[in-house]
Design an enzyme around this catalytic site. Structure first.
Site, PDB file in Angstrom:
ATOM      1  N   ASP A 194      -2.343   6.482  -1.745  1.00  0.00           N
ATOM      2  CA  ASP A 194      -2.276   5.106  -1.228  1.00  0.00           C
ATOM      3  C   ASP A 194      -1.435   5.050   0.046  1.00  0.00           C
ATOM      4  O   ASP A 194      -0.251   5.383   0.029  1.00  0.00           O
ATOM      5  CB  ASP A 194      -1.673   4.183  -2.292  1.00  0.00           C
ATOM      6  CG  ASP A 194      -1.904   2.710  -2.012  1.00  0.00           C
ATOM      7  OD1 ASP A 194      -1.780   2.291  -0.836  1.00  0.00           O
ATOM      8  OD2 ASP A 194      -2.192   1.965  -2.965  1.00  0.00           O
ATOM      9  N   HIS A 254      -5.731   3.545  -0.749  1.00  0.00           N
ATOM     10  CA  HIS A 254      -5.634   2.114  -1.040  1.00  0.00           C
ATOM     11  C   HIS A 254      -7.014   1.455  -0.964  1.00  0.00           C
ATOM     12  O   HIS A 254      -7.817   1.758  -0.097  1.00  0.00           O
ATOM     13  CB  HIS A 254      -4.689   1.458  -0.030  1.00  0.00           C
ATOM     14  CG  HIS A 254      -4.352   0.040  -0.353  1.00  0.00           C
ATOM     15  ND1 HIS A 254      -3.434  -0.298  -1.316  1.00  0.00           N
ATOM     16  CD2 HIS A 254      -4.814  -1.130   0.165  1.00  0.00           C
ATOM     17  CE1 HIS A 254      -3.339  -1.620  -1.383  1.00  0.00           C
ATOM     18  NE2 HIS A 254      -4.173  -2.142  -0.501  1.00  0.00           N
TER      19      HIS A 254
END
Length: 230
Positions: free
Chosen positions: A168, A199
């Site tokens: 992420d 993400h």
């Protein structure tokens, strides 16, 4: 399937939400918590998807205190700038209060139990929803800044599932380790980590969308909601 816009009475103001119902017109409820792009097509589609699975889904306009009716995409630099400006101006605790009001509005339209599912900003809010509202089950996808609110977990009384993207770009490895180390022994928390995912891997049309990982996470989410909201 098309939903409708309804009014939600919050603690200190009223705001709107997108409501989608299943063919049966009722079922368990799910509050769908927006990303930083407002209640946009992606979030409305999430509501429609949940309605197709038998849930009554309601996505509240959580940016209404800043600017009502935000509905932007992740496709242009200008929209990203707008989204980050909104994220910076957003008060998380006001958002949780508005989610609590949304749960209260939704519950009479359901068979009784109401959960929550959120993405990005909404992933953090889903975590806080589990800590500070009467949601019966909450799910957060790639929540940002959860590591800053880990002390709130002591207030959790109902199940929470977190989907964490191991790569992420907005939640670094240290933050992920902190979240996992602090929550792995919490009896209410289930954590799934997705190797090599970035993400928003479950945002259809997004730069990091990964269908296989998204399908896996969504299947886990549906099973979790059906188990805890039945």
């Amino acid at each position: 399937m098309s939903g409708e816009t309804i009014s939600i009475k919050g603690p200190d103001h009223s705001f709107t939400g997108y409501l989608a119902k299943p063919k049966s017109s009722t079922g368990p409820g799910v509050v769908v918590i927006q990303e930083i792009f407002g209640v946009n097509e992606v979030i409305r589609d999430r509501c429609d998807w949940l309605a197709s699975e038998g849930f009554v889904a309601l996505a509240p306009d959580l940016f209404s205190r800043i600017e009502p009716g935000i509905d932007i995409t992740d496709k242009t630099e200008a929209e990203w700038k707008k989204a980050f400006d909104l994220f910076g101006a957003f008060n998380v605790d006001h958002g949780v209060a508005d989610i609590g009001a949304t749960i209260r509005t939704l519950r009479p339209l359901t068979t009784g139990k109401v959960g929550a599912i959120g993405y990005c900003l909404g992933g953090q809010l889903a975590y806080l929803t589990a800590c500070h509202t009467d949601s019966d089950a909450s799910i957060g996808y790639y929540g940002v800044n959860i590591q800053n609110r880990l002390a709130d977990a002591e207030f959790m009384k109902k199940p929470l599932m977190l989907h964490i993207a191991s790569k992420d770009e907005f939640v670094n490895e240290g933050a992920q380790a902190e979240i996992i180390d602090n929550l792995r022994d919490n009896q209410f928390v289930t954590i799934h980590q997705y190797a090599e995912q970035d993400h928003a891997f479950a945002r259809p049309g997004g730069a990091h969308y990964d269908k296989a990982a998204a399908d896996e996470a969504n299947a886990r989410s549906l099973a979790f909601l059906k188990k805890h909201l039945a």
